[in-house]
Design an enzyme around this catalytic site. Structure first.
Site, PDB file in Angstrom:
ATOM      1  N   HIS A   1       0.839  -1.205   0.000  1.00 14.93           N
ATOM      2  CA  HIS A   1       0.000   0.000   0.000  1.00 14.93           C
ATOM      3  C   HIS A   1       0.874   1.255   0.000  1.00 14.93           C
ATOM      4  CE1 HIS A   1      -3.509   2.510   1.357  1.00 14.93           C
ATOM      5  NE2 HIS A   1      -2.525   3.221   1.883  1.00 14.93           N
ATOM      6  N   GLU A   2       1.855   1.285   0.891  1.00 18.83           N
ATOM      7  CA  GLU A   2       2.721   2.465   0.988  1.00 18.83           C
ATOM      8  C   GLU A   2       3.672   2.559  -0.201  1.00 18.83           C
ATOM      9  OE1 GLU A   2       2.068   4.704   3.095  1.00 18.83           O
ATOM     10  OE2 GLU A   2       0.674   3.532   4.318  1.00 18.83           O
TER      11      GLU A   2
ATOM     12  N   ASP B   1      -4.611   7.802  -1.354  1.00 16.36           N
ATOM     13  CA  ASP B   1      -5.546   6.952  -0.619  1.00 16.36           C
ATOM     14  C   ASP B   1      -6.954   7.043  -1.195  1.00 16.36           C
ATOM     15  OD1 ASP B   1      -3.753   5.898   1.277  1.00 16.36           O
ATOM     16  OD2 ASP B   1      -3.834   7.755   2.428  1.00 16.36           O
TER      17      ASP B   1
END
Length: 944
Positions: free
Chosen positions: A156-157, A167
């Site tokens: 995700h990061e 996001d």
């Protein structure tokens, strides 16, 4: 808890991160040379190293699947602090440093505890700066309940960091009104199921219930959370909730939720995350594999830095004899040796022309005497040709004196002229040395090979013009601090300025010693011909004159013992010479308390090499430790190789080049290219009216409030909340300066160009309904991107978001001619009553606009803003509460760790209430009759 105590507890020796380019390479789908660095303040725990490896092993498979069998992780370098115990399986670092790491393991933010996050400066599709994970996140497995497995969080990061996506949730706007009138949780995709639940806790006792509706907004009440069903069918999206077991893909064009008020939609013009990722170089250069398994597991290198070893390699060729360069080199190198280089470091000096000599072998900095010894060996004369390779190779030999290896050592190369030899002949030696080479190009004709050298070694690159008043050479040396040292031990530049003064003219100013600095404060006054009259007044009124300064050739310095007085220090430097001369002042200081991080400013640009007419984006990050500082005045000075410098105010307003308001990152476009060649960047940040405050970072991982599994609600502990009042306090007056290095511009035409830059895209348009009117607000764009004044706006509306995006020109036009555009960065407001539309309950309208300049060129389409009026009505019966336009009132119940949550039908509620009233009435009647009967028997005559 007081601010200082909080910092002592959470920010012990926190290091600031300097923005530098990542060293990651992509080779046949495999990422190589990913650097994960552990902050030296982190308590030694080998479990962190083990869990980093476990995280990466998990992440590579998840990444491979998410990128449709394209990308994986081939090798990772784990940078272990010098403060940790040396072990036989740790090898010495080469060019890897903490400040260039892709992922840092460091103490948490004050407010957000252990929430992972990625620092992003740029817009859609632009790489971020670094990923921040905390030691507790890496050690405690229980945090996977709130953020998901570490490997999934990493991916995700990584998507933030590598591909510049955002996001797909919004903590500030967790719910929105969809085009069909339903209240939906902000998410992607809409196929993700859950229930809207509110949890309220007093101590260890918590109650949960279904969320009620705010009658004003039509949305769910504050504190309402969308609690996910743990068992989902959908696979999207990693940028919403990678914690869900079923989620393994990014939202694409078919599943993307364009209505959700996410930063992804706002910044990427409603494009899905996968569309942005597909447009990246990583994906374009890597075709999908037919192999469903990751080609190879990742390998790991455990690296540990050694003592800092630096050799100054200084050009003393004939080109240094012009424009007073050799004298300015002496002044700048003096600042580095006396004030910048850290205690216990090793320093050598090499001077070169077409020959070379070692002026000083390595000397360890142990006290002021060792600093003075080195300063006295700095060159003062220049002649001869230029052989850069000879100087660098000799510098490597000096660095070998420390432990027989040049790995991890540094070279500071200063040169002013073209190389008389082929610099590329030593490129291979430079690569295999494992050393970091920082370069300072002095003057417009310095070798063009310098950028190649810094790129291959991960060094910093600087450029100083021959305008002595700019202090470019001093600023460059001041910007070369250790990449792996505690910030409390590093010198902070508070002031750097100069002027070409006529006889009897004065350079006047004020430098602020704030509460975070004051130790080892050092005032340096420079001049060309004669010592100026110096008047320096501290906050208590004490005056320092030239007699108090120690004078060397062309400079005078004043060290302040102990901790300097806090407050404004006023200076006046007056030219007493009979002719014009440049007089300058440089002020450095260090942290006043090792437990409290100082305020710092770090500057950089979005690319080191730029081809005209592409604009450059200038960034400055102002922070205290890891906390952003908002409300500062930040100014950038960009100086070309020839011609005048350009001053540019950087803004933190969430418009133009700046993506998020009040995040401590100040940004602006730069387009005033006047010549080809190098440009120098310098940034000044100040607060003179006590308006600057600490803020919170905006980008952080989603804290999962809980899950629903088989109808059972399993809530996580509430995310710790610290009030803004705990840190959002006035920081007082402060001043900082910093060099942002240099960048190279090509293809600038010799003749003046027409207006080639269109107005910048408006990205913060907002819309509300007030009675029968629509109120729109946004930040004004400019004639050229985010500068100047646009000529006019074109505003349009639609009842379909998609139609407005795809068919703007044919959407309903709104007459906005009465609004005269303001200066870029100003707040614009426009109120109107729409024609032929009656605003009633359920009205949903969408708005977008573009700006024109005088050519006319038009901006890209703005973000699309929604204005909705939704008055809650009586909810319909339902047994599956998801986001609906009319949610039921909450039904609270005291809970333990897990609770079966029931939602009662409104008819059932009415029946129960009515039955209760009837039972109570019968009970009262029977009681009264019984009492009356007893009284009658005792005294019958009283009733007749």
């Amino acid at each position: 808890m007081g601010l200082q105590k909080i910092f002592v507890f959470l920010f012990l020796f926190i290091m600031c991160y300097r923005a530098n380019s990542s060293m990651v390479k992509l080779v046949i789908g495999g990422y190589e040379d990913i650097v994960i660095a552990i902050n030296p303040t982190v308590t030694e725990n080998v479990k962190i190293i083990e869990n980093i490896q476990e995280m990466v092993n998990e992440a590579t498979g998840y990444l491979y699947k998410a990128t449709k069998q394209r990308l994986f992780i081939r090798n990772v370098k784990i940078l272990i602090p010098l403060t940790w115990t040396k072990r036989s399986n740790y090898t010495k670092t080469k060019t890897e440093t903490y400040d260039k790491a892709d992922i840092i393991i460091a103490n948490p933010f004050l407010k957000y505890g252990d929430e992972p996050y990625t620092l992003q400066y740029g817009g859609c599709g632009e790489q971020g700066k670094y990923i921040h994970l905390t030691p507790d996140f890496m050690i405690h497995n229980g945090l996977s309940n709130t953020f998901g497995p570490r490997g999934r969080v990493f991916v995700h990061e990584w998507a933030h960091l590598r591909w510049g996506v955002f996001d797909e949730y919004n903590k500030e706007v967790p719910f929105y009104i969809a085009g069909n009138g339903a209240v939906e949780a902000t998410r992607c995709s809409l196929n993700i199921r859950g229930k809207n639940i509110i949890q309220q806790c007093v101590g260890a006792s918590c109650t949960i219930g279904m969320c009620s509706v705010d009658p004003i907004t039509g949305l769910y009440e504050d504190g309402c959370s969308f609690v996910l069903d743990k068992n989902q069918l959908t696979q999207e999206s990693i940028m919403y909730s990678q914690a869900l077991p079923s989620v393994s893909d990014f939202c694409d064009a078919t599943t993307h939720n364009i209505e959700a008020p996410t930063l992804q939609n706002r910044m990427c013009n409603l494009r899905s995350t996968w569309e942005v990722i597909m447009n990246s170089t990583d994906i374009k250069s890597t075709p999908p594999s037919s192999n469903p398994s990751v080609p190879a597991p990742p390998t790991f290198s455990l690296l540990q830095p050694s003592d800092r070893v630096v050799t100054l390699v200084l050009d003393v060729s004939g080109s240094m004899a012009t424009y007073n360069r050799i004298r300015r080199l002496y002044q700048a190198a003096e600042v580095f040796l006396i004030q910048i280089i850290e205690l216990h470091s090793y320093v050598g000096i090499v001077q070169f022309s077409d020959t070379v000599s070692v002026t000083s072998n390595l000397v360890q900095i142990v006290n002021d005497d060792s600093r003075q010894t080195l300063k006295n060996l700095l060159p003062k004369t220049a002649q001869g040709g230029t052989d850069i390779c000879l100087g660098i190779q000799t510098g490597f030999q000096v660095n070998l004196q420390h432990d027989g290896s040049s790995y991890g050592s540094e070279i500071i190369l200063v040169t002013a002229g073209e190389d008389n030899y082929d610099t590329s002949l030593c490129f291979n030696d430079i690569k295999v040395s494992g050393a970091i080479v920082h370069t300072i190009a002095l003057g417009p004709t310095a070798s063009s090979a310098l950028e190649d050298i810094t790129k291959m070694t991960g060094g910093l690159q600087f450029f100083a013009t021959d305008n002595a008043a700019m202090n470019g050479l001093v600023d460059a040396f001041s910007g070369i601090s250790s990449g792996s040292e505690e910030i409390s031990k590093q010198a902070i530049q508070l002031e750097s300025t100069g002027l070409n003064l006529a006889p009897n003219q004065c350079l006047n100013g004020t430098v602020y010693i704030d509460n975070t600095v004051g130790n080892d404060t050092f005032f340096l006054v420079t001049w060309q011909m004669a010592v100026p009259a110096i008047n320096l007044q501290n906050p208590k009124g004490k005056i320092y004159t030239a007699a108090n300064f120690v004078t060397d050739p062309r400079s005078s310095r004043l060290p302040i013992p102990g901790t300097a007085e806090r407050g404004p220090w006023h200076y006046s430097l007056c030219n007493q010479y009979l002719e014009n001369q440049v007089i300058g002042i440089i002020v450095n200081s260090k942290a006043a308390d090792a437990n409290v991080p100082p305020i710092t400013v770090n500057a950089h640009i979005n690319r080191d090499i730029n081809q005209f007419p592409n604009p450059i984006v200038v960034y400055a990050s102002v922070s205290q430790g890891f906390l952003p500082v908002k409300g500062a005045k930040v100014t950038a000075t960009i100086e070309p190789a020839t011609g005048s410098a350009v001053t540019l105010e950087l803004l933190d307003n969430g418009a133009g080049a700046d993506i998020v308001k009040n995040d401590g990152v100040y940004s602006r476009y730069f387009t005033a290219f006047t010549t080809n060649g190098r440009y120098n960047l310098k940034v000044q940040a100040e607060s003179k009216q006590n308006r600057s405050r600490l803020a919170f970072p905006w980008s952080r991982a989603l804290y999962v409030p809980g899950y629903i599994e088989n109808g059972v609600v399993d809530m996580n502990p509430p995310n710790p909340v610290i009030s803004d009042d705990d840190i959002a306090i006035d920081l007082g007056a402060f001043s900082r300066t910093a060099s942002g290095g240099s960048f190279l511009v090509t293809s600038v035409p010799p003749d003046p160009q027409p207006d080639i830059y269109k107005p910048g895209r408006i990205s913060d348009l907002k819309a509300t309904i007030e009675e029968s009117a629509i109120v729109l607000s946004w930040t004004a764009t400019g004639d050229d991107l985010d500068q100047g004044i646009a000529s006019r706006y074109d505003l349009r509306m639609s009842n379909s978001l998609k139609d407005l995006r795809d068919n703007f020109e044919n959407s309903t036009s709104v007459d906005i001619s009465s609004l005269t555009p303001q200066q870029a960065g100003s707040s614009e407001t426009f109120t109107f009553v729409p024609e032929n539309i009656v605003i009633t309950n359920g009205t949903i309208l969408y708005f977008a606009l573009i700006a024109f300049d005088k050519v006319p060129q038009k901006s890209d389409l703005s973000n699309i803003a929604q204005a909705a009026l939704l008055i809650p009505s009586t909810p319909e019966p339902t047994t599956e509460p998801t986001t609906t336009p009319s949610p039921t009132p909450p039904l609270s119940k005291t809970i333990g760790p897990k609770v079966k949550l029931y939602k009662m039908n409104i008819t059932h509620q009415a029946l129960i209430i009515c039955s209760a009233v009837i039972i109570i009435s019968i009970t009262i009647s029977v009681t009264v009759c019984f009492w009356c009967s007893k009284k009658k028997k005792r005294n019958p005559e009283m009733y007749f």
